[in-house]
Design an enzyme around this catalytic site. Structure first.
Site, PDB file in Angstrom:
ATOM      1  N   HIS A  10       0.695  -1.136   0.052  1.00 63.47           N
ATOM      2  CA  HIS A  10       0.172  -0.164  -0.036  1.00 63.47           C
ATOM      3  C   HIS A  10       0.829   1.186  -0.028  1.00 63.47           C
ATOM      4  CE1 HIS A  10       0.140   1.328   4.331  1.00 63.47           C
ATOM      5  NE2 HIS A  10       0.413   0.015   4.576  1.00 63.47           N
ATOM      6  N   ASP A  47       6.141   3.431   6.550  1.00 62.04           N
ATOM      7  CA  ASP A  47       4.835   2.487   6.344  1.00 62.04           C
ATOM      8  C   ASP A  47       3.926   3.307   5.525  1.00 62.04           C
ATOM      9  OD1 ASP A  47       2.506   1.009   6.848  1.00 62.04           O
ATOM     10  OD2 ASP A  47       2.180   1.645   8.842  1.00 62.04           O
ATOM     11  N   GLU A  88      -4.988   1.623   2.532  1.00 60.31           N
ATOM     12  CA  GLU A  88      -5.000   0.637   3.672  1.00 60.31           C
ATOM     13  C   GLU A  88      -5.337   0.947   4.897  1.00 60.31           C
ATOM     14  OE1 GLU A  88      -2.575  -2.072   6.209  1.00 60.31           O
ATOM     15  OE2 GLU A  88      -2.397   0.067   5.993  1.00 60.31           O
ATOM     16  N   GLU A  89      -4.826   2.242   5.207  1.00 55.62           N
ATOM     17  CA  GLU A  89      -4.700   2.567   6.542  1.00 55.62           C
ATOM     18  C   GLU A  89      -6.241   2.903   6.909  1.00 55.62           C
ATOM     19  OE1 GLU A  89      -2.291   2.531   8.467  1.00 55.62           O
ATOM     20  OE2 GLU A  89      -0.479   2.767   7.301  1.00 55.62           O
ATOM     21  N   ASP A  95       4.704  -5.244   3.385  1.00 60.77           N
ATOM     22  CA  ASP A  95       4.441  -4.362   4.509  1.00 60.77           C
ATOM     23  C   ASP A  95       5.353  -4.152   5.422  1.00 60.77           C
ATOM     24  OD1 ASP A  95       2.804  -2.349   6.061  1.00 60.77           O
ATOM     25  OD2 ASP A  95       0.964  -3.249   5.390  1.00 60.77           O
ATOM     26  N   HIS A 126       3.923   4.560  12.769  1.00 54.41           N
ATOM     27  CA  HIS A 126       2.854   5.458  12.941  1.00 54.41           C
ATOM     28  C   HIS A 126       3.467   6.918  13.699  1.00 54.41           C
ATOM     29  CE1 HIS A 126      -1.024   3.357  11.328  1.00 54.41           C
ATOM     30  NE2 HIS A 126       0.087   3.045  10.793  1.00 54.41           N
TER      31      HIS A 126
END
Length: 352
Positions: free
Chosen positions: A65, A177, A209-210, A232, A319
């Site tokens: 992603h 990410d 995706e998130e 990922d 994150h």
């Protein structure tokens, strides 16, 4: 990773593109594969799909992603301060003071996430994590009119920490990410395009995706591939207070992480292990009891089912504004996945 590859990696990581607003990052990804793949298409969700050897067997979908967590402009007050809602999962305590980039009507707008200074807080407030609704973005505007000449409600953005080298081959940035995964599948396509490929390989740079694995639901259905490999990032236990008993002895710099569990086809897992061994690449194994929280979750139940695997790049501080990974792990992921694809032919049996 040579200089050309590093520059592509850096460009991907530093391009703003939260879920639903990935167009600029996708443009960069597509340009990397132009003239390399046999065909390329973009769908209405913004997913990009590149294909090599369309008539080959078996068919394989590589997925990563390209979206990042970010925010969307919700309100601009009379003083020109911007209030926002989160796109994806943030720890609000990591936000105050972050530099951010909003993709505005005249181009990128730099801002800073604001919060009342610690000197002005009541004692009890200092002990509390902030609420996103109590934060704002300062873009340097002198009022609403000036701010609205730059931005509009519905514009989106993300953190604006550039990629920086640390000691050795460690790097840090805010959107590893999953721009690291997007980099991997592009470089794998470039590596296997030189010939000897018997399988049909599709690389899907998926969106959103998130916020619910949305893009991969579409690419997996459209692809209808026999095999699906998601790429990922994942958390590690090699930090203070990291728990090996919770997630396993996973470390940055120890090679890509191969998932094993109900979502992973055992034959695909074995072939990934064999590919790593053949390449002399280090690897780690992660046990996933129910599901992985990655696009693999929707790929393996697409249509009549897909034999899936998951390769994860070990990454610290996910994150946050400063995620950390090792470039050697990224290179090893490219090598393992490239070998996995070259070893496939039409006789492969994926029956558990």
């Amino acid at each position: 990773m040579d200089e050309d590859q590093f520059n592509f990696f850096k460009g991907l990581v530093e391009t703003t593109g939260p879920s639903g607003y990935e167009a600029e990052a996708q443009s960069l990804w597509r340009s990397r594969l132009e003239g390399v793949v046999d065909s390329m298409e973009t769908d209405s969700l913004g997913n990009c799909m590149a294909t090599l050897n369309n008539s080959g067997k078996p068919s394989v979908l590589l997925d990563a992603h390209i979206d990042e967590i970010g925010f969307i402009v919700r309100y601009i007050d009379d003083d020109g301060f911007v209030y926002f809602a989160a796109i994806g999962g943030f720890d609000p305590s990591t936000l105050p003071g972050n530099r951010v980039r909003i993709v505005g009507r005249r181009g990128p707008v730099l801002g800073v996430v604001g919060r009342k200074a610690v000197h002005l807080m009541e004692a009890d407030d200092r002990k509390k994590a902030p609420d996103i609704k109590d934060l704002w973005i300062d873009v340097g505007a002198r009022g609403r009119e000036e701010a609205e000449s730059l931005l509009a409600v519905g514009d989106a953005g993300g953190r604006a920490n550039g990629l920086e080298r640390m000691h050795g081959d460690f790097v840090t940035a805010n959107s590893l990410d999953d721009r690291a995964g997007s980099y991997v599948i592009a470089e794998v396509m470039r590596a296997v395009a030189n010939g000897g490929l018997r399988a049909c390989v599709q690389a899907g740079s998926s969106t959103q995706e998130e916020i619910g694995l949305r893009g991969a639901r579409v690419t997996a259905y459209h692809s209808n591939a026999d095999i699906g490999i998601a790429v990922d990032v994942t958390s590690t236990a090699d930090i203070p207070h990291g728990s090996k008993t919770d997630i396993g002895d996973l470390r940055v710099g120890a090679g890509p992480i191969l998932a094993r569990g109900p979502n992973t086809n055992p034959r695909v897992f074995e072939r990934l292990v064999n590919a790593a061994s053949s390449e002399g690449a280090p690897f780690q194994v992660e046990a996933d009891a129910t599901g992985t929280g990655t696009n693999q979750n929707v790929m393996y139940i697409a249509r009549s089912g897909m034999a899936t695997g998951l390769l994860s790049i070990p990454t610290r501080y996910l994150h946050s504004s400063s995620e950390v990974l090792c470039l050697a792990d990224v290179d090893a992921t490219v090598a393992v996945l490239s070998r996995f694809l070259r070893d496939l032919d039409e006789t492969v049996d994926l029956t558990p």
